[in-house]
Design a protein around this motif. Sequence first.
Motif, PDB file in Angstrom:
ATOM      1  N   VAL A 176       0.813  -1.220   0.000  1.00  0.00           N
ATOM      2  CA  VAL A 176       0.000   0.000   0.000  1.00  0.00           C
ATOM      3  C   VAL A 176       0.847   1.272   0.000  1.00  0.00           C
ATOM      4  O   VAL A 176       0.663   2.170  -0.817  1.00  0.00           O
ATOM      5  N   ALA A 177       1.802   1.330   0.916  1.00  0.00           N
ATOM      6  CA  ALA A 177       2.602   2.554   1.050  1.00  0.00           C
ATOM      7  C   ALA A 177       3.429   2.784  -0.209  1.00  0.00           C
ATOM      8  O   ALA A 177       3.560   3.912  -0.686  1.00  0.00           O
ATOM      9  N   ALA A 180       1.376   4.027  -3.209  1.00  0.00           N
ATOM     10  CA  ALA A 180       1.102   5.463  -3.108  1.00  0.00           C
ATOM     11  C   ALA A 180       2.313   6.263  -3.579  1.00  0.00           C
ATOM     12  O   ALA A 180       2.179   7.226  -4.337  1.00  0.00           O
ATOM     13  N   GLN A 181       3.501   5.832  -3.155  1.00  0.00           N
ATOM     14  CA  GLN A 181       4.709   6.577  -3.552  1.00  0.00           C
ATOM     15  C   GLN A 181       4.949   6.503  -5.052  1.00  0.00           C
ATOM     16  O   GLN A 181       5.325   7.497  -5.678  1.00  0.00           O
ATOM     17  N   LEU A 183       2.692   6.019  -7.392  1.00  0.00           N
ATOM     18  CA  LEU A 183       1.677   6.836  -8.076  1.00  0.00           C
ATOM     19  C   LEU A 183       2.065   8.312  -8.040  1.00  0.00           C
ATOM     20  O   LEU A 183       1.923   9.033  -9.031  1.00  0.00           O
ATOM     21  N   GLU A 184       2.569   8.754  -6.893  1.00  0.00           N
ATOM     22  CA  GLU A 184       2.987  10.157  -6.793  1.00  0.00           C
ATOM     23  C   GLU A 184       4.156  10.439  -7.733  1.00  0.00           C
ATOM     24  O   GLU A 184       4.246  11.509  -8.324  1.00  0.00           O
ATOM     25  N   ASN A 202      -5.816  -1.278 -12.560  1.00  0.00           N
ATOM     26  CA  ASN A 202      -6.412  -0.780 -11.331  1.00  0.00           C
ATOM     27  C   ASN A 202      -7.079   0.574 -11.582  1.00  0.00           C
ATOM     28  O   ASN A 202      -6.414   1.575 -11.842  1.00  0.00           O
ATOM     29  N   ASN A 204      -8.502   2.635  -9.632  1.00  0.00           N
ATOM     30  CA  ASN A 204      -8.138   3.715  -8.709  1.00  0.00           C
ATOM     31  C   ASN A 204      -6.827   4.367  -9.122  1.00  0.00           C
ATOM     32  O   ASN A 204      -6.694   5.586  -9.083  1.00  0.00           O
ATOM     33  N   ALA A 208      -6.598   8.131 -10.188  1.00  0.00           N
ATOM     34  CA  ALA A 208      -5.802   8.945  -9.264  1.00  0.00           C
ATOM     35  C   ALA A 208      -4.823   9.839 -10.005  1.00  0.00           C
ATOM     36  O   ALA A 208      -4.583  10.968  -9.599  1.00  0.00           O
TER      37      ALA A 208
END
Lengths: 263, 401
Positions: A176-177, A180-181, A183-184, A202, A204, A208
């Motif tokens: 998960v973490a 997120a990184q 994607l950023e 995915n 999302n 995103a």
Amino acid sequence: MAVRPLLEVRGVDKSFGAVQVLRDVAMNVFPGEVTALVGDNGAGKSTLVKCISGIYPIDAGQVVFDGRPVTVSSPKDAAALGIEVVYQDLALCDNLDIVSNMFLGREKRSGIALDEATMEQMAHRTLASLSVRSVSLRQPAASLSGGERQTIAIAKAVLWNSRVVILDEPTAALGVAQTAQVLELVRRLADNGLGVVLISHNMNDVFAVSDRITALYLGRTAAQVRTSEVTHSQVVELITVGYTGSIGLLPDPGSYEGMGGRS
Amino acid sequence: MRAAPTQDEVRRQNLGALLRWVHLHGATSRAELTSLLGLNRSTIGALTADLAAARLVAEDTPKGLRRAGRPSLVVRPQSASVYAYAVSIEVDRLRAARVGLGGVVLDRRELPRPRGVQILETVAPLAGFVREMHRRVPAGAIYVGGGVSVAGMVRREDGLVRLSPHIGWVDEPIGIALAAELGGDQPMTVGNHADVAALAEHARGAAAGCDNVLYLYGDVGIGGGIIAGGRRVTGHGGYGGEVGHMVVNPHGKPCGCGSRGCWETEIGEAALLTAAGRAGATGRDAILAVVDAAERGDTTARNALRQVGDWLGFGVANLVNIFNPEAVLFGGTLRDVYLAAAAHVRSRLNEMALPATREHVRLRTPALGDDATLIGAAELAFERLLADPLDAAGSPVPPPR
């Protein structure tokens, strides 16, 4: 706002023997934007990427880069244009450190020796521009986590003043973490001015970070839409049946929808 | 009739503009400053000399450039020796940092904060952090003030924390209490988390260069930091931007503020955790556990994220229609919720917001992450210095060592 696409794929066909995998495919990639490339398994996403990156020759159609029609007949041609692909397997050498991995096969030399100082400086600058601070440059790739490997693979693609970066499922198999990184990071690449293609299953991840979505359905472009104009269920329909409402590959009114689709 | 600005005023203005530029953008050559600020070369030279004499900036010859001609000197902020203290009082932790000019975190301290701890109990450990950091400040460094970021409503006039439902405070003068505990001469400037984080992201983060920004900060509650036309919108008394208490569901759950169906009752920590069948759990780790479970196929967790994502999009759509922002940033635990539920947030936004207000809005996560509240709190303190660089540099007395 008439921004010209950085990369245009027009009417591309591709067959393997008797099997036609891509038919009249179109896709536009704009600078400063993330274009999500979505489609079911077997819709032709990977084949399209391999056509753009010079691994497969195309049978018909055109690839236009920065307004000029180009012939990409090898990955070298693609790299020379500034098109880089980050594949799912990431292809890092575990026994080499980050700098060596980033320059693998394209090392900088001074005379006959490797120019380590310049390579280190360039690697440092690239990672800093992507706000990556968690790794040390001389760390072997074997010691990196999945998310860090993905980050280095992406940084490697950016290092060469590339203009289009294609990412194949960059968040698959990440926690998960780290998802997120990454994607950023994908978003930051585009915010830095690159044209980014994100292949993802995915929804999302797609919503995103993407600005546009290109949906492939059975080897054809079902639609190219702005992410601000569609909903999740519309995109799912484009992927699964090729159209939604009046958008997409509308079924032939004379035939029963779905009957001949997957022959 | 107002007379034309005096020479002093013009000079103060120019000094502030130059210092602000290097504070926000880092080392910049004199040649670039000349064109960026629209001043002539000798003026830039004189301003730089004044700021250098006050030890606020330094000048170096640029390294590694091989160009013909005499290289233009590079002006950089004295980040290591011009500093502010920043304090962030969050639902689950207390943090303090020493932040250098240019927004560089020089030193930091952190402590978990059990929920329900009262104000007097936070002042002592926070002041302790500041004193501890202060002992390590190099001699001759310049203190410009302190800023506090709080999860609560803050009165602009004096920094009084009026209502912080989730921290359990009512009418607490935290800025004054902290300054008194530290023995400094000036109260610390107090701001609300979302406002302060918006300030930081606008200054040097994901919203740099955007004039219309909405920062949504989530923990137990939901706060909003609004920048419209380049200015922070805080309202008459400083309490504006309480987007978490925008009523979205008149038949919804009762809210801690006394109303019913506030946005935070649908998208706050408790809403997600309850929907995921984890009522009673708290904190970011619990939120991440839901995201992780959803990723692994847990349908309850998936539906919870879908539901919260949908409500998140609902509120954002309303705010986008009202403010027409260029960027909406999701901070605190909303970052994780947004990334994991973006399909639903976007879908609801696209269905509800007007095409004209939503077509160019960028949905983003913060670039400064959790540091935004600290960097923003320091920004509150730097603001005084930037308004009048040569005066403020001398004035505030640092806490005694």
